[in-house]
Design a protein around this motif. Structure first.
Motif, PDB file in Angstrom:
ATOM      1  N   THR A 100       0.863  -1.280  -0.046  1.00  0.00           N
ATOM      2  CA  THR A 100      -0.026  -0.092   0.037  1.00  0.00           C
ATOM      3  C   THR A 100       0.924   1.271   0.223  1.00  0.00           C
ATOM      4  N   GLY A 101       0.423   2.363  -0.508  1.00  0.00           N
ATOM      5  CA  GLY A 101       1.262   3.336  -0.545  1.00  0.00           C
ATOM      6  C   GLY A 101       2.261   3.466  -1.697  1.00  0.00           C
ATOM      7  N   THR A 102       3.107   4.344  -1.638  1.00  0.00           N
ATOM      8  CA  THR A 102       3.906   4.749  -2.887  1.00  0.00           C
ATOM      9  C   THR A 102       5.279   4.211  -2.328  1.00  0.00           C
ATOM     10  N   THR A 154       9.255   3.934  -2.688  1.00  0.00           N
ATOM     11  CA  THR A 154      10.510   4.836  -3.146  1.00  0.00           C
ATOM     12  C   THR A 154      11.523   4.184  -3.815  1.00  0.00           C
ATOM     13  N   ARG A 155      11.664   2.912  -3.677  1.00  0.00           N
ATOM     14  CA  ARG A 155      13.141   2.416  -4.272  1.00  0.00           C
ATOM     15  C   ARG A 155      12.779   1.255  -5.038  1.00  0.00           C
ATOM     16  N   LEU A 156      11.801   0.681  -5.330  1.00  0.00           N
ATOM     17  CA  LEU A 156      11.168  -0.174  -6.256  1.00  0.00           C
ATOM     18  C   LEU A 156       9.969   0.243  -6.758  1.00  0.00           C
ATOM     19  N   THR A 157       9.418  -0.240  -7.879  1.00  0.00           N
ATOM     20  CA  THR A 157       8.039  -0.318  -8.435  1.00  0.00           C
ATOM     21  C   THR A 157       7.477  -1.149  -7.628  1.00  0.00           C
ATOM     22  N   ARG A 158       6.054  -1.222  -7.490  1.00  0.00           N
ATOM     23  CA  ARG A 158       5.154  -2.051  -6.961  1.00  0.00           C
ATOM     24  C   ARG A 158       5.243  -3.509  -7.406  1.00  0.00           C
ATOM     25  N   LYS A 159       5.355  -3.313  -8.765  1.00  0.00           N
ATOM     26  CA  LYS A 159       5.614  -4.572  -9.766  1.00  0.00           C
ATOM     27  C   LYS A 159       7.064  -5.460  -9.477  1.00  0.00           C
ATOM     28  N   ASP A 160       8.040  -4.671  -9.215  1.00  0.00           N
ATOM     29  CA  ASP A 160       9.320  -5.192  -9.038  1.00  0.00           C
ATOM     30  C   ASP A 160       9.279  -5.650  -7.371  1.00  0.00           C
ATOM     31  N   ALA A 161       8.551  -5.215  -6.696  1.00  0.00           N
ATOM     32  CA  ALA A 161       8.564  -5.426  -5.255  1.00  0.00           C
ATOM     33  C   ALA A 161       7.746  -6.852  -5.113  1.00  0.00           C
ATOM     34  N   MET A 162       6.678  -7.072  -5.949  1.00  0.00           N
ATOM     35  CA  MET A 162       5.919  -8.211  -5.968  1.00  0.00           C
ATOM     36  C   MET A 162       6.668  -9.209  -6.731  1.00  0.00           C
ATOM     37  N   GLN A 163       7.587  -9.068  -7.766  1.00  0.00           N
ATOM     38  CA  GLN A 163       8.272  -9.892  -8.255  1.00  0.00           C
ATOM     39  C   GLN A 163       9.195 -10.556  -7.281  1.00  0.00           C
ATOM     40  N   LEU A 164      10.126  -9.438  -6.460  1.00  0.00           N
ATOM     41  CA  LEU A 164      10.836  -9.965  -5.422  1.00  0.00           C
ATOM     42  C   LEU A 164      10.272 -10.996  -4.490  1.00  0.00           C
ATOM     43  N   VAL A 165       9.094 -10.716  -3.937  1.00  0.00           N
ATOM     44  CA  VAL A 165       8.425 -11.581  -3.060  1.00  0.00           C
ATOM     45  C   VAL A 165       8.331 -13.082  -3.907  1.00  0.00           C
ATOM     46  N   VAL A 166       7.764 -12.949  -5.163  1.00  0.00           N
ATOM     47  CA  VAL A 166       7.586 -14.244  -5.545  1.00  0.00           C
ATOM     48  C   VAL A 166       8.800 -15.056  -5.657  1.00  0.00           C
ATOM     49  N   ASP A 167       9.886 -14.157  -6.069  1.00  0.00           N
ATOM     50  CA  ASP A 167      11.243 -15.020  -6.458  1.00  0.00           C
ATOM     51  C   ASP A 167      11.644 -15.545  -5.078  1.00  0.00           C
ATOM     52  N   PHE A 168      11.295 -15.285  -4.125  1.00  0.00           N
ATOM     53  CA  PHE A 168      11.782 -15.831  -2.730  1.00  0.00           C
ATOM     54  C   PHE A 168      10.661 -16.896  -2.243  1.00  0.00           C
ATOM     55  N   GLY A 169       9.733 -17.422  -3.114  1.00  0.00           N
ATOM     56  CA  GLY A 169       8.638 -18.294  -2.453  1.00  0.00           C
ATOM     57  C   GLY A 169       7.732 -17.702  -2.021  1.00  0.00           C
ATOM     58  N   GLY A 170       7.500 -16.254  -1.855  1.00  0.00           N
ATOM     59  CA  GLY A 170       6.481 -15.876  -1.109  1.00  0.00           C
ATOM     60  C   GLY A 170       5.186 -15.451  -2.204  1.00  0.00           C
ATOM     61  N   LYS A 171       4.164 -14.978  -1.559  1.00  0.00           N
ATOM     62  CA  LYS A 171       2.723 -14.709  -2.243  1.00  0.00           C
ATOM     63  C   LYS A 171       2.326 -13.218  -2.194  1.00  0.00           C
ATOM     64  N   LEU A 185       1.734  -6.437   5.482  1.00  0.00           N
ATOM     65  CA  LEU A 185       1.098  -5.187   4.853  1.00  0.00           C
ATOM     66  C   LEU A 185       2.323  -4.373   4.768  1.00  0.00           C
ATOM     67  N   VAL A 186       2.862  -4.025   3.521  1.00  0.00           N
ATOM     68  CA  VAL A 186       4.025  -3.321   3.417  1.00  0.00           C
ATOM     69  C   VAL A 186       3.820  -1.831   2.933  1.00  0.00           C
ATOM     70  N   MET A 187       4.251  -0.940   3.640  1.00  0.00           N
ATOM     71  CA  MET A 187       3.716   0.567   3.105  1.00  0.00           C
ATOM     72  C   MET A 187       5.119   1.349   2.619  1.00  0.00           C
ATOM     73  N   GLY A 188       4.997   2.245   1.621  1.00  0.00           N
ATOM     74  CA  GLY A 188       5.872   2.955   1.244  1.00  0.00           C
ATOM     75  C   GLY A 188       6.437   3.755   2.245  1.00  0.00           C
ATOM     76  N   ASP A 197       4.491   7.129   3.482  1.00  0.00           N
ATOM     77  CA  ASP A 197       3.239   6.865   4.039  1.00  0.00           C
ATOM     78  C   ASP A 197       3.301   6.305   5.261  1.00  0.00           C
ATOM     79  N   TYR A 198       4.301   5.326   5.583  1.00  0.00           N
ATOM     80  CA  TYR A 198       4.451   4.748   6.975  1.00  0.00           C
ATOM     81  C   TYR A 198       4.697   5.716   8.117  1.00  0.00           C
ATOM     82  N   SER A 199       5.525   6.781   7.477  1.00  0.00           N
ATOM     83  CA  SER A 199       5.977   7.748   8.558  1.00  0.00           C
ATOM     84  C   SER A 199       4.567   8.541   9.200  1.00  0.00           C
ATOM     85  N   LYS A 200       3.650   8.753   8.238  1.00  0.00           N
ATOM     86  CA  LYS A 200       2.335   9.157   8.578  1.00  0.00           C
ATOM     87  C   LYS A 200       1.763   8.541   9.795  1.00  0.00           C
TER      88      LYS A 200
END
Length: 320
Positions: free
Chosen positions: A236-238, A240-257, A269-272, A275-278
């Protein structure tokens, strides 16, 4: 953006994560206002000094944070703003804690990497000193010893499995006591099966990876002991260091969902970071509120900022 462009805080003097069963060690547990050492604060430090398997000394103190403790954390930990109103600040307490331990002591704890990061960063800010102690993560060992026996590796879940009294958990000293029992139980289980520590290390190495065709990834092997393996992540949120697509691919590449919304299967639940600072000042989205509600009901779910997400997957660069 490639995975290599992602970054996290670099703790260059941080000790090594060991797979050992020391007889002399310091068992630690922190209570914090969240999982980010950047945005959140320590509100309790507790520790047991163990020699030859016996507790010879204890350390436990509440800490007054700069920001008020919100209702979710108060319900989760049992630590209220009133309880810490007259407590000392973290720089004073952490100084006493460092006097409680020696530089060569091995620190042990449950999912202790997060505690180590909080201690490392706060010690550095308070005194410009480094926490260099090596550490042992009980959860990492329990995942090997109990992989076919439990469906969750939350501390309370293992306490229930071993029929340990859970009254008072989510407070530092009680969690230390429970963690000590579990550490001894999994040691006993492993050594009964493998006879020696060396045999355990060799067996773990052979059993560490799983071939799988069910996960959409080019990878064919997955580390079963990795914290992200078989866990569901929601973003959720934006970022700053990966696109959401790349972050999701990273999870799947480690066997996550991955999933688009928070549900009863969500583990993280991962926040940009922005957004987390708020959330520190009380601004919470519907996803966060739903995740907090599920956690208070006992679901194995954590709300983490982007930098903790990278820490889980050990994505390190010097760029921020």
């Amino acid at each position: 953006m490639s995975n290599q462009d992602a970054g996290r805080v670099i703790r260059e003097k941080k000790g090594l994560s060991l797979l050992e069963f020391p007889k002399d060690y310091i068992l630690i547990d922190l209570e914090t206002t969240g999982l980010s050492p950047i945005y959140n604060e320590i509100i309790e430090i507790s520790a047991l000094k163990i020699k030859d398997g016996e507790v010879i000394d204890t350390f436990s103190e509440l800490i007054k944070p700069k920001y008020e403790i919100d209702g979710f954390i108060a319900k989760l930990t049992g630590i209220t703003n009133e309880m810490v109103r007259n407590s000392r600040e973290v720089k004073e307490v952490i100084s006493d804690f460092m006097n409680f331990i020696n530089k060569d002591d091995i620190l042990v704890g449950y999912n202790v990497n997060f505690d180590i990061n909080f201690l490392y960063d706060n010690l550095l800010r308070a005194s410009n000193k480094f926490l260099e102690n090596n550490f042992v993560d009980i959860m990492r060992i329990a995942k090997y010893a109990l992989k076919d026996k439990v469906d969750s590796f939350r501390l309370k879940k293992l306490a229930n499995y071993y029929e340990i009294d859970t009254n008072g958990m989510h407070r530092g000293e009680k969690d230390c006591q429970v963690s000590k029992i579990i550490f001894e139980k999994v040691q006993e289980l492993i050594l009964d099966k493998h006879q020696t520590h060396e045999n355990f290390l060799e067996a773990r190495k052979k059993a560490q990876y799983l071939n799988s065709k069910d996960i959409v990834s080019e990878n064919k092997e997955f580390d079963l002991s990795h914290q992200g393996y078989n866990k569901q992540f929601v973003f959720t949120g934006t970022l700053t260091r990966l696109t959401r697509k790349d972050a999701m691919q990273l999870v799947v590449d480690f066997g996550g969902k991955v999933n688009g919304g928070v549900n009863k299967e969500t583990n993280f639940l991962v926040m940009g970071d922005l957004d987390y600072s708020k959330t520190v000042t009380g601004e919470k989205s519907s996803k966060i509120i739903k995740a907090e509600t599920l956690k208070l009901k006992g679901q194995d779910i954590e709300i983490i900022p982007e930098e903790v997400f990278y820490d889980i997957f050990e994505i390190i660069t010097t760029g921020q």
